[in-house]
Design an enzyme around this catalytic site. Structure first.
Site: not given
Ligand code: PAJ
Length: 283
Positions: A37, A151
């Site tokens: 994140h 991811k």
């Molecule tokens: P969440 O799972 O909290 O992820 C928020 C963002 O962080 C997403 O765009 C996700 O692809 C990215 N992310 C998660 N793990 C990652 C990693 N290891 N490396 C790089 N980026 C990573 O995805 C969501 O929330 C929800 O579906 C949301 C888009 C907020 C809608 O509710």
């Protein structure tokens, strides 16, 4: 960092930023923040004068009630991480703020086949719920740039489609950012917090399986690769939803090595009750 809980207050603040010609970058999350994140945040801070991060555990996108109930929450640490990493604004709405009319008042988005394959097949309704939250959040924040992680590859495609459906493609540019991994290869994920010690040791098998597919890609048939990959996961104690080898532009399965096409291997599997997803480019 300023924390807003009310959409109106955030909008008033952002209005002033826009009047000063400040570009707005947006990083939507569901909290339980990790370095993946924070990497999105860093990209946004580098490209925009103002970065907004949201933390909203969106009830509409959980097809499994238990997954929603068990979704980790670490708000105090999240605020600390955002602050120390230079985030300007945290939007922390409650359910009523995002869905004034209630979240069961479902809207339907025509996402086509993307809604019913891979994640869409195993998590029915999930992407409709993602679109509901993201539409509301984008309406409130109205960013110039939106930061998403590779991811969740299919989610990136879905949100790109949503932005086209809404006709926002001129206003909102999407930045897709690389996957951050732990040193043993496990893709960072909020759900990793739910793994116990033993499960945490097993978890990198999902990435190792993707590396196995990448290593053999072009040398074995795609059918055999998928079968071998699923078997490897099974041997490591995973219950596999899917291992797919797909065209990176469409996410449709490929049957040959199709030279000149970017090809991706995607997997989703459970270790006990914890569902993990990952993907890798194989060519
Ligand atoms: P969440 O799972 O909290 O992820 C928020 C963002 O962080 C997403 O765009 C996700 O692809 C990215 N992310 C998660 N793990 C990652 C990693 N290891 N490396 C790089 N980026 C990573 O995805 C969501 O929330 C929800 O579906 C949301 C888009 C907020 C809608 O509710």
């Amino acid at each position: 960092m300023i924390i807003f809980k009310k959409a109106k207050d955030l909008q008033n603040h952002l209005q002033i930023c826009r009047q000063k010609n400040q570009g707005i970058g947006f990083v939507p999350t569901m909290g339980a923040l990790h370095d993946g994140h924070l990497s999105l945040l860093t990209y946004s801070i580098a490209e925009n004068q103002v970065t907004v991060c949201s933390i909203f555990v969106n009830p509409a996108q959980f097809n499994d009630v238990n997954d929603f109930k068990k979704y980790p929450s670490t708000l105090e640490q999240d605020i600390f991480k955002l602050e120390t990493n230079g985030c300007h604004i945290l939007f922390l709405p409650n359910v009523e703020e995002v869905y004034p009319e209630g979240f069961d008042k479902k809207r339907h988005y025509d996402l086509g086949y993307l809604d019913t394959i891979l994640e869409g097949k195993f998590r029915p309704g999930h992407f409709q719920g993602v679109c509901m939250a993201v539409e509301q959040l984008l309406n409130i924040v109205q960013p110039g740039r939106l930061y998403l992680g590779q991811k969740d590859y299919q989610q990136c495609m879905i949100i790109t489609k949503l932005i086209h459906i809404m006709g926002w493609q001129e206003e909102i540019k999407i930045r897709i950012c690389p996957i951050l991994r732990e040193t043993d290869g496990l893709a960072m994920s909020s759900r990793n917090m739910r793994l116990d010690e033993e499960q945490r040791v097993q978890a990198p098998a999902i990435y190792n399986t993707l590396l196995f597919v990448k290593g053999k890609f072009g040398k074995e048939s795609i059918g055999k690769l998928k079968k071998d990959a699923a078997e490897r996961l099974h041997e490591k104690g995973f219950k596999t939803d899917y291992v797919e080898i797909a065209n990176a532009a469409t996410l449709l399965p490929v049957t040959d090595n199709e030279p000149g096409t970017d090809i991706l291997c995607l997997a989703a599997a459970y270790i006990d009750g914890v569902r993990l997803i990952d993907n890798i480019m194989v060519n």
